[in-house]
Enzyme design. Structure first.
Site, PDB file in Angstrom:
ATOM      1  CD  GLU A 281      32.433  15.284 131.403  1.00  0.00           C
ATOM      2  OE1 GLU A 281      32.919  14.362 132.113  1.00  0.00           O
ATOM      3  OE2 GLU A 281      31.419  15.926 131.730  1.00  0.00           O
ATOM      4  CB  SER A 319      32.938  14.971 135.484  1.00  0.00           C
ATOM      5  OG  SER A 319      32.887  13.753 134.781  1.00  0.00           O
ATOM      6  CD  GLU A 367      20.364   9.995 135.376  1.00  0.00           C
ATOM      7  OE1 GLU A 367      19.423  10.530 134.771  1.00  0.00           O
ATOM      8  OE2 GLU A 367      20.656  10.290 136.556  1.00  0.00           O
TER       9      GLU A 367
END
Lengths: 592, 161
Positions: A281, A319, A367
């Protein structure tokens, strides 16, 4: 230098040293209760009274600087009598509930009462009928047991800058509570648990989830699996008379299997996966404009909660990688379930963590249910595991070492240093270097991100890039870094950093709110050294070199940062309200 | 009815004038109480944002000083004196009886909004001890029965009107 005497013993100390610290230097023990070595003195209790020789004057040694020529006496019968009275007065406001208290046999007040031989209560009890607040299910606040030392307030307000806890009222009516009689779950509390770590008595403690673990282990329909965080292995030994920082990984694997877990995993493996995803990332953001810089680490759930409440403008910088234990749990209920042909519904995942906020993280957003079920069923702290061990009667110190279930347990050095401040940064930089230049990083400049300084800044050369990084631990230290980013943003300047790591607890996870008690910087250093030693003994130092990680991507996930990786291993953030009532929605807006 | 979501102009001017000065929180809270008769929770949220002071600190100040009221005062404000003379002449017993009768602790208002109960220290008329005041009117030489009788008088007055 200051020259003085304590009980006639000469002592030489630096200017500004307290009488208490000077006494420590010449091995004179002065009892303390409200004073903790990490925190500034509040002078609340008065147990550390000493006398100036030749006078009647009693002074509190915790908050009095020693001066040139001072002659201190710490052990006259009169002083002992004063200290005993202080204790008796505190006990007159403290329930006699030791046998059923969370801190039974591990309570600073109880120890002092024993040392001073308190046998009867000279003062009548004045107890307030105050309700227990267990609304947040991570910590429990039992204000009736509070001795008003103020340590939790200092931790919550000054050290962590959260301000969930405060003093309410005054005098005899003083109590610890969130503002305006909100409950803890409605307050800004981020469940870092430092209040519980510093509480000398049983007024704030960890919400106990051990019954759920026993229940699952007793349920034949459940396939119980478990993972241990890096920081647990260097601290748990302390509870069994071993040295801080001694590695107990092999013993823990054996222990957990004997307790009845069918598979024993290691969160360090999850950390390795976190790093390959996070480094991917980062490289994308740095080289392909795939998002804003600086990238901010998100593996600490108390920090994530703090950012969502207090710094929502930083959400795009976060992140999206889940924290290691969530990654490991998601993989256990997808990859592992598939490989062993076990229905994910029957897998019961227990995380053993140094952390209290993980208890909140496991259901913080949808999630965390990526397998179709709650990925981590229960998260317990190191201290809860210690209690479970004692209940089993297993002699932890004599356990042999054994092997874990390798597919979700083998780890690199980068994975194990996740438990210390600067460790995530270091592990990420190792992989970032390989991804950018094809070469390992070596040890260039990485000493700058190690150690216990509150904010650590470094410039690291990686190929053609010079990366500015910052590491902060203790939430109170975040402000400095965040403000620097904001200032640059407002002026339209380049961001001052490329990458930032934040851990909520001082020292990182090794100093987590759920770790064995009696924390101070010396203990933190020993635990940190333990994890760096583990790192240096690892066959693979860089997370992406871990053969099990390679296998995972080859057999299941595909590329680093693939669509499947994103579906399973990443999460999103939302602006949360600082204060909310049960009736209101907690979220102020969605963010992707 | 007041809305407490924003500061009225008068308070807003005051807050802007004093907010750069350190230690002005108590003064600003005084101004808020003078304006509303109490310190509304919603206004505290506004102040926290304006002054960049955590809500927890505002409430530490508010609950430290007995002067501040956190609820809209009721129609009749009972203030029981617990000064030395009143205390010795039986004020604690009277206070307990009143609390039980109204079913509220000190500092709170009854559900019907009729009474609030406060404790004060000395009205300077110790010769009448023990005393209490209702909306400023002093009642002296009290005992439990007399205290409760006075409350009933006010209730009666309310049903009559």
């Amino acid at each position: 230098m200051i020259h003085a005497r304590i009980n006639g013993i000469r002592v030489e100390v630096e200017e500004g040293t307290t009488v208490l610290d000077a006494a420590k230097k010449v091995n004179v023990k002065i009892p303390t209760l409200c004073k903790h070595p990490d925190l500034p003195p509040t002078a609340a209790c008065g147990i550390c009274m000493v006398q100036l020789k030749g006078t009647d004057k009693m002074i509190r040694s915790c908050c009095t600087e020693i001066t040139e020529g001072m002659d201190i006496i710490t052990l006259t019968p009169e002083i002992v009598e004063v200290r005993k009275t202080v204790l008796e007065l505190i006990l007159s406001n403290h329930p006699n509930a030791c046998l059923t208290c969370a801190r039974n046999q591990n309570c600073e007040l109880q120890s002092l009462a024993a040392e001073f031989g308190i046998k009867e209560e000279l003062f009548g009890k004045i107890l307030k009928n105050l309700e227990i607040d267990d609304s947040i299910k991570t910590i429990v606040l039992e204000p009736q047991k509070c001795i008003k030392c103020g340590r939790c307030i200092q931790a919550c307000q000054e050290m962590q800058n959260v301000w969930a806890l405060s003093f309410a009222g005054r005098g005899l009516d003083t109590r610890i509570a969130p503002a305006a009689d909100f409950t803890l779950v409605e307050s800004p509390c981020v469940s870092c648990g430092q209040c519980a770590a510093y509480c000398p008595v049983g007024a704030i403690y960890v919400y106990d989830d051990t019954a759920k673990v026993w229940g699952a282990l007793n349920d034949p329909s459940k396939h119980c699996v478990v993972q241990i965080a890096p920081a647990v292995r260097v601290a748990i030994g302390e509870s069994f008379g071993m040295e801080s920082g001694e590695l107990k990984t092999g013993k823990l694997y054996t222990l957990l299997r004997r307790m009845g877990f069918q598979a024993v995993f290691d969160t360090n493996f999850g950390a390795d996966v976190t790093i390959v995803e996070e480094a991917t990332e980062f490289v994308k953001r740095l080289t392909k404009g795939g998002g804003v810089l600086p990238l901010i680490s998100s593996c600490c759930p108390a920090w994530v909660d703090f950012m969502e409440k207090f710094h929502p403008d930083m959400i795009p910088n976060f992140s999206t990688c889940k924290s290691p234990h969530e990654i490991l749990a998601a993989l256990a209920k997808t990859y592992y379930a598939l490989q062993l042909n076990i229905p994910p519904s029957s897998i019961f995942m227990v995380s053993i963590m140094p952390c209290i906020a993980k208890k909140f993280e496991i259901h913080r957003s949808r999630e965390m249910f990526v397998s179709g079920y709650q990925d981590v069923n229960v998260s317990i702290t190191t201290r809860e595991l210690v209690r479970m061990i004692k209940q089993t009667g297993i002699d932890f110190s004599s356990l042999p070492d054994s092997e874990p279930d390798h597919m979700l347990a083998d780890y690199s050095g980068g994975g194990t240093i996740f438990g210390v401040t600067g460790g995530v940064m270091e592990a990420a930089l190792r992989s970032i270097s390989s991804f950018l230049t094809g070469k390992p990083l070596g040890n260039i400049g990485l000493n700058d991100v190690r150690g216990l300084k509150g904010v650590k800044e470094a410039r690291i050369k990686v190929g053609d890039y010079t990366l500015n990084v910052a590491v902060a631990h203790g939430l109170g230290n975040v402000e400095y870094v965040i403000n620097k980013i904001r200032n640059a943003r407002e002026k339209g300047e380049e961001p001052p950093y490329h990458f930032i790591e934040v851990m909520a607890c001082p020292g990182g996870c090794i100093g987590g709110g759920g770790q064995p008690r009696n924390i101070n910087d010396e203990v933190r250093r020993l635990r940190i050294n333990g994890l760096y030693t583990d790192d240096s003994h690892c066959k693979y130092r860089d997370c992406h070199d871990n053969p099990q990680v390679k296998r995972l991507y080859a057999e299941f996930l595909g590329e680093y940062g693939s669509k499947k990786s994103y579906d399973i291993l990443h999460t999103y953030y939302r602006h949360r309200k600082e204060y909310k009532s049960y009736r209101e929605t907690e979220f102020l807006g969605e963010s992707e | 009815m007041n809305s407490y979501e924003t500061l009225p102009d008068q308070l807003s001017t005051y807050v802007n004038k004093w907010k750069p000065k350190k230690g002005s929180l108590v003064m600003i809270l005084h101004a808020v109480q003078d304006y509303y008769g109490f310190v509304p929770k919603e206004i505290c949220f506004v102040l926290a944002k304006e002054l960049k002071v955590p809500l927890a600190r505002i409430y530490e100040v508010l609950t430290f000083y007995h002067y501040f009221r956190l609820e809209l005062p009721a129609k009749y404000r009972i203030a029981v004196c617990m000064g030395t003379a009143c205390y010795l002449k039986g004020a604690p017993d009277n206070l307990d009886a009143i609390k039980e009768n109204l079913n509220i602790p000190e500092g709170r208002a009854t559900e019907d909004g009729l009474f609030t109960l406060e404790i004060v220290r000395c009205y300077g008329c110790c010769g009448l001890a023990p005393v209490m005041s209702i909306n400023g009117k002093i009642y002296g030489k009290l005992d439990k029965k007399k205290s409760l009788g006075i409350l009933d008088e006010y209730r009666q007055k309310e049903t009559d009107s």
